[in-house]
Scaffold this active site. Structure first.
Site, mmCIF file in Angstrom:
data_model
loop_
_atom_site.group_PDB
_atom_site.id
_atom_site.type_symbol
_atom_site.label_atom_id
_atom_site.label_comp_id
_atom_site.label_asym_id
_atom_site.label_seq_id
_atom_site.Cartn_x
_atom_site.Cartn_y
_atom_site.Cartn_z
ATOM 1 N N GLN A 26 0.801 -1.217 0.000
ATOM 2 C CA GLN A 26 0.000 0.000 0.000
ATOM 3 C C GLN A 26 0.838 1.274 0.000
ATOM 4 O OE1 GLN A 26 -2.701 -1.801 3.288
ATOM 5 N NE2 GLN A 26 -4.061 -0.466 2.136
ATOM 6 N N ARG A 83 3.955 0.207 12.932
ATOM 7 C CA ARG A 83 3.642 -1.108 12.383
ATOM 8 C C ARG A 83 3.727 -1.053 10.861
ATOM 9 N NH1 ARG A 83 -2.026 -3.863 11.179
ATOM 10 N NH2 ARG A 83 -1.159 -5.779 10.330
ATOM 11 N N HIS A 128 1.131 -9.199 4.821
ATOM 12 C CA HIS A 128 0.005 -8.290 4.628
ATOM 13 C C HIS A 128 -0.394 -8.379 3.155
ATOM 14 C CE1 HIS A 128 -2.143 -4.698 6.630
ATOM 15 N NE2 HIS A 128 -2.751 -4.886 5.469
ATOM 16 N N ASN A 172 -1.798 -10.618 8.640
ATOM 17 C CA ASN A 172 -2.808 -9.585 8.792
ATOM 18 C C ASN A 172 -4.147 -10.089 8.267
ATOM 19 O OD1 ASN A 172 -3.683 -6.723 9.267
ATOM 20 N ND2 ASN A 172 -4.229 -6.949 7.106
ATOM 21 N N GLU A 173 -5.134 -10.136 9.151
ATOM 22 C CA GLU A 173 -6.527 -10.400 8.773
ATOM 23 C C GLU A 173 -6.711 -11.564 7.814
ATOM 24 O OE1 GLU A 173 -8.177 -6.804 7.220
ATOM 25 O OE2 GLU A 173 -8.094 -5.781 9.130
ATOM 26 N N TYR A 316 -12.878 -1.627 13.159
ATOM 27 C CA TYR A 316 -13.329 -0.461 12.399
ATOM 28 C C TYR A 316 -14.798 -0.121 12.616
ATOM 29 C CZ TYR A 316 -9.038 -0.466 9.602
ATOM 30 O OH TYR A 316 -7.725 -0.400 9.189
ATOM 31 N N GLU A 382 -4.994 -1.999 14.185
ATOM 32 C CA GLU A 382 -5.594 -1.091 13.202
ATOM 33 C C GLU A 382 -6.901 -0.562 13.747
ATOM 34 O OE1 GLU A 382 -6.220 -2.486 9.162
ATOM 35 O OE2 GLU A 382 -4.287 -3.510 9.165
ATOM 36 N N TRP A 431 -4.821 3.311 11.726
ATOM 37 C CA TRP A 431 -4.701 3.093 10.292
ATOM 38 C C TRP A 431 -5.199 4.337 9.594
ATOM 39 C CZ3 TRP A 431 -2.346 -0.657 7.511
ATOM 40 C CH2 TRP A 431 -2.487 -0.544 6.113
ATOM 41 N N TRP A 439 -6.225 -0.943 -1.783
ATOM 42 C CA TRP A 439 -6.644 -2.181 -2.445
ATOM 43 C C TRP A 439 -7.555 -1.886 -3.638
ATOM 44 C CZ3 TRP A 439 -2.883 -4.843 -0.815
ATOM 45 C CH2 TRP A 439 -2.473 -4.801 0.521
HETATM 46 C C1 PNW Z 1 -7.933 -3.472 6.665
HETATM 47 N N1 PNW Z 1 -14.013 -4.921 8.285
HETATM 48 O O1 PNW Z 1 -8.919 -4.320 6.125
HETATM 49 C C2 PNW Z 1 -6.607 -3.817 6.040
HETATM 50 O O2 PNW Z 1 -5.801 -4.530 6.943
HETATM 51 C C3 PNW Z 1 -5.839 -2.634 5.519
HETATM 52 O O3 PNW Z 1 -4.821 -3.062 4.657
HETATM 53 C C4 PNW Z 1 -6.795 -1.675 4.844
HETATM 54 O O4 PNW Z 1 -6.148 -0.636 4.174
HETATM 55 C C5 PNW Z 1 -7.707 -1.134 5.923
HETATM 56 O O5 PNW Z 1 -8.389 -2.174 6.552
HETATM 57 C C6 PNW Z 1 -8.748 -0.135 5.424
HETATM 58 O O6 PNW Z 1 -9.646 -0.776 4.573
HETATM 59 C C7 PNW Z 1 -10.196 -4.398 6.685
HETATM 60 O O7 PNW Z 1 -14.683 -5.905 7.998
HETATM 61 C C8 PNW Z 1 -10.960 -5.485 6.359
HETATM 62 O O8 PNW Z 1 -14.490 -4.065 9.078
HETATM 63 C C9 PNW Z 1 -12.205 -5.679 6.885
HETATM 64 C C10 PNW Z 1 -12.735 -4.754 7.762
HETATM 65 C C11 PNW Z 1 -11.993 -3.653 8.098
HETATM 66 C C12 PNW Z 1 -10.728 -3.465 7.560
#
Ligand code: PNW
Length: 480
Positions: A26, A83, A128, A172-173, A316, A382, A431, A439
């Site tokens: 990114q 990070r 990531h 990551n995720e 988030y 994040e 973040w 993305w």
């Molecule tokens: C993250 N949700 O993804 C990623 O780790 C980052 O790379 C990305 O830039 C950032 O969020 C912002 O989009 C996410 O389901 C995936 O709430 C899913 C969720 C949130 C963030």
């Protein structure tokens, strides 16, 4: 409940980690410089039609060439931690440890040294989402051999950087890159393998995580004395109604998003019961004789269970969840859950359709994780907000009051979780440091505390108002 939203005064413990987070693809750019191999994101974003405006990360924030400028931004914020992620093909161009790209190692060493020089501790994500294309060519995470390759890669990173990096994150995720990369096709590698692949891939990711953690534990922990964790993203969720069906659907939602990885690693040592039952039921409906969700054998269970020194939690937003029976075909991770997600209309909006700020959901989630998983140490890895689309008001609008509000209210809920609920919170990373390649949204979605002008070859960074907000909170170690 108006009391719920009332702000609280107080501070975090001494040594609390204050950071910002980014990811290699990114921000770095330099996609084919100095011996770097291609990643699945290079391939995916170069393919017309995959990304908003056909944007790509070829240059991104050009952070590969801007180590000292970026560290300067962190100093302005007063951060104690940063990070970032390592690009696997930048140090292992074909994915395996057969060839090590010294220029890639040198780049990350220079970054780490610059951080330490500024008294900022690195927290490093190994994966990531930018898998070496060479490994995708042999099946990527669907190929069981990936466990061996990921372990080689992790071993190289621990060996080369572990003298100075004490906080590691394997993945990551996983729930996100697996679902969007292997089933919906929205993220790289853009596959649409419906219904079964996601579960096979997750199995391999869990085995890869456990194996890498054990490599650190056996070979490096005694001398390097660091910690290895994993980042999981979880929304908070509340039932649409008080009906048992909706309450159960809400529990299922969290289990499919979070328990899928949390339970095998630091819970029951197996996939969540709700998930096992649900995928078995759906598989039977489809005429299959066994579940699309694989079973762990005992050896795998004990390889994975307990391989976590801390949880990296990404939060988030919050969802409202309703039970909704899905059609039998086509099989998918979504359809397997038999539910439908919405949000309340009075939850504010952001620049992303999926992101409705719900600060109190953050505290609820933290309290739930604490109680359900026996109080694990947690770093918030994040939490962030995308600028609303302000084109009509003249872009760029650097006065990002909504982000300031988001940051302040979420950290305040974090403080309540720490002080009132005794959640073991070790740090908070916002973040993101700068606007970057978001993305499939390309550069149209902006999560940065610093604005980046992507039309200018020198990619200048400019602070938004939220820099002041976050700097004050960091300085006060909370709210005075
Ligand atoms: C993250 N949700 O993804 C990623 O780790 C980052 O790379 C990305 O830039 C950032 O969020 C912002 O989009 C996410 O389901 C995936 O709430 C899913 C969720 C949130 C963030």
């Amino acid at each position: 409940n108006p009391d719920r939203d009332r702000a609280m005064t107080g501070t975090f413990q001494q040594g609390f980690a204050w950071g910002a987070a980014t990811a290699a693809y990114q921000i770095e750019g330099a996609w084919d410089e100095d011996g770097k191999g291609a990643s699945i994101w290079d391939t995916f974003s170069h393919h017309e039609g995959n990304i908003y405006g056909n944007h790509n990360g070829d240059i991104a924030c050009d952070s590969y060439h801007k180590i000292y400028q970026d560290v300067e931004l962190m100093k302005q914020l007063g951060l104690t931690h940063y990070r970032f992620s390592i690009s696997w093909p930048r140090i292992l161009p074909d994915g395996t440890s057969k060839t090590i790209n010294q220029a890639g190692i040198d780049y990350y060493r220079e970054l780490i040294d610059a951080l330490l020089e500024a008294n900022i501790k690195p927290m490093v994500t190994l994966y990531h989402w930018d898998l070496p294309q060479a490994l995708q060519d042999i099946g990527g995470w669907e190929n069981d051999m990936i466990v061996v390759y990921f372990n080689q890669y992790a071993d190289v990173c621990f060996r080369e950087f572990g003298d100075k990096v004490k906080l590691w994150i394997t993945f990551n995720e996983p729930s996100e890159f697996i679902k969007e990369g292997y089933e919906t096709g929205c993220l790289a590698p853009g596959l649409k393998h419906q219904g079964t692949s996601v579960y096979r891939v997750a199995h391999n990711v869990l085995l890869s995580h456990g194996t890498a953690w054990r490599t650190y534990d056996n070979k490096y922990r005694a001398s390097q004395k660091g910690m290895v964790g994993i980042c999981l993203v979880c929304n908070w969720a509340i039932p649409y109604s008080n009906s048992k069906e909706d309450v159960d659907a809400t529990e299922r939602f969290i289990m499919f998003m979070f328990g899928w990885f949390a339970n095998p690693i630091f819970g029951s040592g197996d996939y969540p019961e709700a998930m096992k039952q649900q995928v078995m039921m759906k598989s039977r409906e489809q005429g299959l004789t066994s579940s699309r969700l694989p079973d762990f054998n005992e050896e795998e269970k004990s390889l994975i269970l307990g391989t976590m020194d801390f949880l990296g939690l990404n939060y988030y937003t919050t969802k409202r969840v309703r039970h909704l029976a899905s059609p039998t075909y086509p099989a998918s991770l979504d359809a397997d859950q038999d539910l439908h997600c919405t949000y309340d209309d009075d939850w504010p909006t952001s620049g992303s359709t999926w992101l409705r700020p719900v600060p109190w959901g953050f505290r609820e989630l933290l309290r739930w994780v604490k109680n359900k998983y026996n109080n694990p140490p947690i770093y918030i890895t994040e939490n962030g907000f995308s600028d609303p689309n302000l084109e009509s008001e003249g872009y760029p609008n650097l006065d990002d009051i909504c982000r300031s509000k988001y940051i302040r209210s979420h950290i305040n809920e974090l403080l309540k979780a720490y002080i009132m609920d005794d959640v073991d919170i070790r740090g908070y990373m916002t973040w993101s440091l700068t606007d970057n390649f978001e993305w499939c949204d390309g550069y149209s979605s902006k999560f940065g505390l610093y604005h980046v002008d992507f039309t200018d070859p020198s990619r200048p960074r400019t602070p938004k108002t939220s820099v002041k907000t976050y700097r004050q909170i960091v300085k006060d170690n909370g709210f005075l």
